[in-house]
Design an enzyme around this catalytic site. Structure first.
Site: not given
Ligand code: NAD
Ligand code: UD1
Length: 339
Positions: A124, A151, A155, A181, A295
């Protein structure tokens, strides 16, 4: 290739399974369904027009991994399974370190035992140190790291573990992808993000307001040093992100060792711009209220996606309007998610 997709029933994993199949690869899902619905698997099967093999199991369960990997023939693992809520990670560090760090270590051990040594890992942009400057440069892969939350630290620790593993064992091939994002949904509207509880991220919140599940959006601060006072983020369509995984695993076929790539567009949008884009896509007005800063939020986070373009041959294709249109198609047809 035959690829094991951990967390393949979740948001990013499910979209990647479809792209794997579309590219002619075979995908097998391992998920414990702690944050996904089994209905995601039937939706995937319907979209792919074939049954997709899946096992319900935990990455911390060595016996389960042995059963799956022992089935044989895997060329690679795409490792999405994990916990991802920043706030929750502050409250429950043991669960986060247990699943994200110990769970990944368990998976790597079992992969080594079964001779599967190619991995694509979901990292991430949260691993980059928050810059408080007015006009920060886009983040390249060599930008300083330093996570703000448990978190983020899980990573970073896994990234270091993978780097050490590749240094010790030259036959490992590891691609670390640092997502910016990820938003949007599959263009069919049949699969998409289905957050449990109150969503914390911006686009899922906006979508739930548009569909009437929430009254209004809280905008976290309008006094940042940006063009309209709200934070700038690099939003990336989930299908673009999914396609990058195919490029990454194909890259690993050509090149052993450890690699890190950013996945982002290199273009930033403010919170107000995201609201307006969603209003255009949905035809709905999004009521909002300005509240205090959250924050830990950086004013601007932008990827430098150049290395992914050069080395993976990957560039994000879809813009914010497309992300919002696809998200709205999913949200409006599934107001309560998969249920
Ligand atoms: P998600 O929660 O939708 O998917 C994660 C999946 O893993 C879920 O289906 C959950 O049931 C499964 N899971 C959780 N713990 C498990 C375990 N112990 N054993 C087997 N399965 C398990 O999340 P996502 O948004 O699809 O994210 C996937 C990965 O990408 C995560 O590692 C997350 O940290 C990383 N990531 C996501 C974002 C984002 O914006 N969504 C951003 C950066 C990194
Ligand atoms: C957040 C997480 C980051 C994670 C990423 C993707 C924090 C501080 N950071 O990042 O660790 O990797 O999500 O899962 O939580 N916002 C609003 N109102 C809302 C929600 C968000 O104004 O209800 C604003 C936030 O302040 C930010 C922007 O929208 O400026 C994007 O927010 P978000 O989608 O949470 O992503 P990140 O802040 O980039």
């Amino acid at each position: 290739m035959k690829v094991l997709v951990t967390g393949g029933a979740g948001y990013l994993g499910s979209h990647t399974v479809l792209e794997l199949l579309a590219a002619g690869h075979e995908a097998v899902v391992l998920d414990d369904f702690s944050n996904a619905s089994p209905r995601a698997m039937s939706a995937l099967g319907m979209l792919a027009n074939r049954e997709i093999a899946w096992t319900e199991g935990d990455i911390r369960d060595a016996g389960c991994l042995d059963d799956v990997l022992g089935g044989g023939g895997f060329d690679a693992v795409m490792h999405f399974a994990g916990l991802k809520a920043v706030g929750e990670s502050v409250e429950e560090p043991l669960r986060y370190y247990g699943t994200n760090v110990a769970g990944t270590a368990c998976l790597l051990e079992r992969m080594e035992a079964h001779g599967v040594r190619t991995l694509v890992f979901s990292s991430s942009a949260t691993v980059y140190r928050v810059a408080d400057t007015e006009d920060p440069a886009p983040l390249g892969e060599n930008a300083p790291t330093g996570a703000e939350s448990p978190y983020g630290r899980t990573k970073l620790i896994v990234e270091e573990l993978l780097r050490d593993l590749c240094a010790a064992k030259p036959d490992w091939r590891v691609s670390v992808l640092r997502y910016f994002n990820a938003v949007g949904a599959h263009p069919s509207g049949v699969i998409g993000e289905d957050p449990t509880g109150v969503p914390r991220n911006l686009l899922p919140c906006i979508a739930q307001v548009a569909v009437g599940r929430r009254e209004l959006l809280e905008v976290f601060g309008n006094d940042y040093p940006t063009r309209d006072g709200t934070c700038v983020r690099d939003y990336l369509h989930v299908v673009d992100l999914a396609r990058a995984h195919i490029r990454a695993v194909e890259y690993l076929e050509r090149r052993p060792g450890f690699a890190v790539h950013n996945l982002g567009t290199g273009r930033g949008h403010t919170v107000f711009e995201a609201i307006r884009a969603f209003e255009r896509a949905s035809g709905k007005t999004i009521p909002y209220r300005i509240v205090g800063r959250r924050p830990g939020d950086a004013p601007v986070t932008l990827a430098d996606p150049e290395r992914a373009r050069e080395e993976l041959g990957w560039t994000a294709e879809w813009d914010l309007d497309r992300m919002c249109a696809d998200l709205w198609r999913w949200q409006s047809t599934h107001p309560e998610g998969f249920e």
